[in-house]
Motif scaffolding. Sequence first.
Motif, PDB file in Angstrom:
ATOM      1  N   THR A 250       0.807  -1.222   0.000  1.00  0.00           N
ATOM      2  CA  THR A 250       0.000   0.000   0.000  1.00  0.00           C
ATOM      3  C   THR A 250       0.843   1.276   0.000  1.00  0.00           C
ATOM      4  O   THR A 250       0.311   2.353  -0.278  1.00  0.00           O
ATOM      5  N   SER A 251       2.117   1.178   0.345  1.00  0.00           N
ATOM      6  CA  SER A 251       3.033   2.324   0.463  1.00  0.00           C
ATOM      7  C   SER A 251       2.632   3.287   1.572  1.00  0.00           C
ATOM      8  O   SER A 251       3.078   4.432   1.591  1.00  0.00           O
ATOM      9  N   LEU A 252       1.785   2.858   2.509  1.00  0.00           N
ATOM     10  CA  LEU A 252       1.324   3.743   3.582  1.00  0.00           C
ATOM     11  C   LEU A 252       2.436   4.003   4.599  1.00  0.00           C
ATOM     12  O   LEU A 252       3.243   3.118   4.893  1.00  0.00           O
ATOM     13  N   ARG A 253       2.453   5.214   5.115  1.00  0.00           N
ATOM     14  CA  ARG A 253       3.388   5.547   6.184  1.00  0.00           C
ATOM     15  C   ARG A 253       3.015   4.792   7.449  1.00  0.00           C
ATOM     16  O   ARG A 253       1.880   4.352   7.619  1.00  0.00           O
ATOM     17  N   GLN A 254       3.984   4.701   8.347  1.00  0.00           N
ATOM     18  CA  GLN A 254       3.797   3.930   9.576  1.00  0.00           C
ATOM     19  C   GLN A 254       2.571   4.384  10.359  1.00  0.00           C
ATOM     20  O   GLN A 254       1.749   3.561  10.765  1.00  0.00           O
ATOM     21  N   GLY A 255       2.431   5.704  10.567  1.00  0.00           N
ATOM     22  CA  GLY A 255       1.320   6.203  11.364  1.00  0.00           C
ATOM     23  C   GLY A 255      -0.027   5.903  10.746  1.00  0.00           C
ATOM     24  O   GLY A 255      -0.976   5.516  11.438  1.00  0.00           O
ATOM     25  N   THR A 256      -0.130   6.087   9.418  1.00  0.00           N
ATOM     26  CA  THR A 256      -1.394   5.834   8.728  1.00  0.00           C
ATOM     27  C   THR A 256      -1.711   4.350   8.683  1.00  0.00           C
ATOM     28  O   THR A 256      -2.864   3.938   8.842  1.00  0.00           O
ATOM     29  N   LEU A 257      -0.685   3.537   8.475  1.00  0.00           N
ATOM     30  CA  LEU A 257      -0.881   2.091   8.376  1.00  0.00           C
ATOM     31  C   LEU A 257      -1.495   1.526   9.652  1.00  0.00           C
ATOM     32  O   LEU A 257      -2.479   0.772   9.606  1.00  0.00           O
ATOM     33  N   PHE A 258      -0.954   1.912  10.799  1.00  0.00           N
ATOM     34  CA  PHE A 258      -1.434   1.343  12.058  1.00  0.00           C
ATOM     35  C   PHE A 258      -2.668   2.063  12.593  1.00  0.00           C
ATOM     36  O   PHE A 258      -3.203   1.676  13.632  1.00  0.00           O
ATOM     37  N   ALA A 259      -3.111   3.102  11.875  1.00  0.00           N
ATOM     38  CA  ALA A 259      -4.368   3.775  12.239  1.00  0.00           C
ATOM     39  C   ALA A 259      -5.534   3.292  11.373  1.00  0.00           C
ATOM     40  O   ALA A 259      -6.662   3.752  11.555  1.00  0.00           O
ATOM     41  N   LEU A 260      -5.268   2.371  10.450  1.00  0.00           N
ATOM     42  CA  LEU A 260      -6.317   1.863   9.559  1.00  0.00           C
ATOM     43  C   LEU A 260      -7.477   1.271  10.359  1.00  0.00           C
ATOM     44  O   LEU A 260      -7.268   0.593  11.363  1.00  0.00           O
ATOM     45  N   LYS A 261      -8.685   1.527   9.865  1.00  0.00           N
ATOM     46  CA  LYS A 261      -9.883   0.965  10.486  1.00  0.00           C
ATOM     47  C   LYS A 261     -10.657   0.144   9.459  1.00  0.00           C
ATOM     48  O   LYS A 261     -10.663   0.465   8.264  1.00  0.00           O
ATOM     49  N   TRP A 262     -11.318  -0.895   9.952  1.00  0.00           N
ATOM     50  CA  TRP A 262     -12.074  -1.766   9.053  1.00  0.00           C
ATOM     51  C   TRP A 262     -13.209  -1.022   8.362  1.00  0.00           C
ATOM     52  O   TRP A 262     -13.606  -1.375   7.259  1.00  0.00           O
ATOM     53  N   GLU A 263     -13.728   0.023   9.012  1.00  0.00           N
ATOM     54  CA  GLU A 263     -14.821   0.790   8.396  1.00  0.00           C
ATOM     55  C   GLU A 263     -14.397   1.460   7.092  1.00  0.00           C
ATOM     56  O   GLU A 263     -15.234   1.783   6.254  1.00  0.00           O
ATOM     57  N   TRP A 264     -13.097   1.670   6.921  1.00  0.00           N
ATOM     58  CA  TRP A 264     -12.597   2.334   5.710  1.00  0.00           C
ATOM     59  C   TRP A 264     -12.333   1.349   4.573  1.00  0.00           C
ATOM     60  O   TRP A 264     -12.154   1.762   3.429  1.00  0.00           O
ATOM     61  N   VAL A 265     -12.288   0.048   4.904  1.00  0.00           N
ATOM     62  CA  VAL A 265     -11.845  -0.968   3.939  1.00  0.00           C
ATOM     63  C   VAL A 265     -13.034  -1.607   3.238  1.00  0.00           C
ATOM     64  O   VAL A 265     -13.988  -2.056   3.882  1.00  0.00           O
ATOM     65  N   ASP A 266     -12.973  -1.636   1.912  1.00  0.00           N
ATOM     66  CA  ASP A 266     -13.955  -2.339   1.091  1.00  0.00           C
ATOM     67  C   ASP A 266     -13.195  -3.399   0.298  1.00  0.00           C
ATOM     68  O   ASP A 266     -12.613  -3.119  -0.757  1.00  0.00           O
ATOM     69  N   VAL A 267     -13.175  -4.624   0.833  1.00  0.00           N
ATOM     70  CA  VAL A 267     -12.392  -5.691   0.223  1.00  0.00           C
ATOM     71  C   VAL A 267     -12.933  -6.062  -1.152  1.00  0.00           C
ATOM     72  O   VAL A 267     -12.173  -6.310  -2.091  1.00  0.00           O
ATOM     73  N   LYS A 268     -14.269  -6.099  -1.305  1.00  0.00           N
ATOM     74  CA  LYS A 268     -14.858  -6.482  -2.593  1.00  0.00           C
ATOM     75  C   LYS A 268     -14.493  -5.491  -3.683  1.00  0.00           C
ATOM     76  O   LYS A 268     -14.186  -5.868  -4.813  1.00  0.00           O
ATOM     77  N   ALA A 269     -14.532  -4.216  -3.375  1.00  0.00           N
ATOM     78  CA  ALA A 269     -14.182  -3.184  -4.360  1.00  0.00           C
ATOM     79  C   ALA A 269     -12.680  -2.961  -4.442  1.00  0.00           C
ATOM     80  O   ALA A 269     -12.212  -2.236  -5.324  1.00  0.00           O
ATOM     81  N   ARG A 270     -11.921  -3.555  -3.504  1.00  0.00           N
ATOM     82  CA  ARG A 270     -10.464  -3.410  -3.429  1.00  0.00           C
ATOM     83  C   ARG A 270     -10.072  -1.946  -3.260  1.00  0.00           C
ATOM     84  O   ARG A 270      -9.182  -1.431  -3.936  1.00  0.00           O
ATOM     85  N   LEU A 271     -10.716  -1.290  -2.309  1.00  0.00           N
ATOM     86  CA  LEU A 271     -10.458   0.125  -2.063  1.00  0.00           C
ATOM     87  C   LEU A 271     -10.428   0.406  -0.560  1.00  0.00           C
ATOM     88  O   LEU A 271     -11.127  -0.243   0.212  1.00  0.00           O
ATOM     89  N   ILE A 272      -9.616   1.385  -0.179  1.00  0.00           N
ATOM     90  CA  ILE A 272      -9.637   1.932   1.176  1.00  0.00           C
ATOM     91  C   ILE A 272      -9.992   3.404   1.045  1.00  0.00           C
ATOM     92  O   ILE A 272      -9.288   4.161   0.366  1.00  0.00           O
ATOM     93  N   THR A 273     -11.073   3.829   1.678  1.00  0.00           N
ATOM     94  CA  THR A 273     -11.509   5.224   1.623  1.00  0.00           C
ATOM     95  C   THR A 273     -11.168   5.903   2.940  1.00  0.00           C
ATOM     96  O   THR A 273     -11.701   5.542   3.984  1.00  0.00           O
ATOM     97  N   PHE A 274     -10.289   6.876   2.872  1.00  0.00           N
ATOM     98  CA  PHE A 274      -9.848   7.577   4.078  1.00  0.00           C
ATOM     99  C   PHE A 274     -10.743   8.784   4.351  1.00  0.00           C
ATOM    100  O   PHE A 274     -10.970   9.596   3.452  1.00  0.00           O
ATOM    101  N   PRO A 275     -11.253   8.926   5.564  1.00  0.00           N
ATOM    102  CA  PRO A 275     -12.040  10.128   5.912  1.00  0.00           C
ATOM    103  C   PRO A 275     -11.136  11.352   5.941  1.00  0.00           C
ATOM    104  O   PRO A 275      -9.911  11.223   6.050  1.00  0.00           O
ATOM    105  N   PRO A 276     -11.688  12.554   5.860  1.00  0.00           N
ATOM    106  CA  PRO A 276     -10.870  13.782   5.816  1.00  0.00           C
ATOM    107  C   PRO A 276      -9.874  13.900   6.968  1.00  0.00           C
ATOM    108  O   PRO A 276      -8.739  14.315   6.769  1.00  0.00           O
ATOM    109  N   GLU A 277     -10.297  13.518   8.180  1.00  0.00           N
ATOM    110  CA  GLU A 277      -9.414  13.690   9.339  1.00  0.00           C
ATOM    111  C   GLU A 277      -8.225  12.741   9.318  1.00  0.00           C
ATOM    112  O   GLU A 277      -7.264  12.914  10.079  1.00  0.00           O
ATOM    113  N   ALA A 278      -8.267  11.723   8.456  1.00  0.00           N
ATOM    114  CA  ALA A 278      -7.180  10.742   8.408  1.00  0.00           C
ATOM    115  C   ALA A 278      -6.236  10.974   7.243  1.00  0.00           C
ATOM    116  O   ALA A 278      -5.259  10.245   7.087  1.00  0.00           O
ATOM    117  N   ARG A 279      -6.509  11.995   6.432  1.00  0.00           N
ATOM    118  CA  ARG A 279      -5.710  12.197   5.222  1.00  0.00           C
ATOM    119  C   ARG A 279      -4.455  13.000   5.448  1.00  0.00           C
ATOM    120  O   ARG A 279      -3.559  13.027   4.616  1.00  0.00           O
TER     121      ARG A 279
END
Length: 360
Positions: A196-225
Motif C-alpha cells: 500500500t506504500s502507507l506511512r507507519q502512522g497511517t498504516l497502524f491507524a487503519l480501520k475496518w470501516e474504511w476498507v472495502d475488500v470487494k471493491a479493493r479500495l480503502i476510503t480515508f475520511p478527511p481527518e485521516a488524510r
Amino acid sequence: MAFIAQRGAFWRAEVRRKGHKPVYRTFDTRQQAQQWARRIESEIDCGAYVDRTAAERTTLREALLRYQREIVPTKRYQRQENHRISRWLHDDLAHRTLANLRGVDFARYRDTRRDAGRAENTIRLELQLVSHLFEIARKEWGFEGLPNPLKNIRKPSGSRARDRRLRPGEFETLHTLLSSSHNPWVAPAYELAIETSLRQGTLFALKWEWVDVKARLITFPPEARGTENKGVPHVLPLSLRAVAVLRNLSAIAEGNTRFLDKRLHFGPVDVNPSQLRGRVFGTTANAVLCVWKRCLVKAAELKPEIKELRWHDLRHEAASRLFEKGLHPMEVASITGHRSMQMLKRYTHLKPESLLEKLG
C-alpha cells in the motif's frame, strides 16, 4: 528624569513617563543603573521603546511548558513534539531567560548535538521547535520586542536522502523471521506496508470501516488524510496481494475476539472483513517495530547489510515497485499520496536490471 536609589548592596533605577507603565530594574552599581535609565528614556522619547520585562523574567523552561499546554495540542504529531520539548527541558539553556538567549547559544547547542552523533534532521526539528516558540511568544504572548535568536544561525541541512530498497532474498528472510514471532500482526503489517506504500502512522491507524475488500479500495475520511506532504489519497486502490493480506488480518482479528487464548497463523481464511469494526491492527506500531528490530539483528547474522534497513524504507520499496509495474508517475502519486513529482522521485529507486528489457 529617572529615579535612582541605593537599596542595600544594590542600586534600583526607575523610569516614569506619561503613557507608559513604570519601568524599574536593579543593578550592582550606580553607573549601570544610570546607563540603563538613559537608554530607556531615549527609547521612550523616540517611540522605539518596547517593554522587555516579560522576556527578562520568563525562562525558556517556563515558555516551553506554556507552549506544551497551548500549542502542542493543536499539532498532529504531538508525541514527537512532547519528546523534543522534554529534551529541551533537560538542557542547561532551559534555565536562561528568553531575553538572555543569543544565537551563539543555539549554535553551540547545534554543534554539541552533532558531536553526539545526532542526525541533521533531528537537530533541525529541535531548533525549529524553539524558533516557533519565539515566534509565538512575539506574536501572541505579548513579547513584541523579543527577537528570534535562531534566525541568526546556520540551520542543519536536513536528513540525507535514502535510497535503500529490499535486496534479493531479503524480503523472504524477513518475512520468515517476522512470521515466527509471537506477535501475529507483524508479518501482515510488513507485507501491507509494501503493497500500500502507507506511512507507519497511517498504516497502524487503519480501520475496518474504511476498507472495502470487494471493491479493493480503502476510503480515508478527511481527518485521516493528513496535510501538506504527509497526506494520503482520498481513495487507495488495493492490489490482489493487499486484499489477501487484509483477509488474513480479518481472520486474526476474529480469532483474537472469539478465542483470546488462540492465535491464527497467516494463511487461507474465510472471514468477511466487512463485519469487523475498529482498528485493522490489534497491536501498536511500537510493538511491531520492536519485533522488526529484533528480526533485523537475527537476519544480520546471515546478511550483515540488512541491519541498516529501516521500516520507512518499505515505502521507498513500494513506490519503486509501482513504477516497475509500468504505472504512470501520476498514477503512482495517486497511490503514494505524494504532492510533488520532486518528492515522488526521491522515493523512487528503479533497479537498473528492470530497465534492460525496455532498453532492448
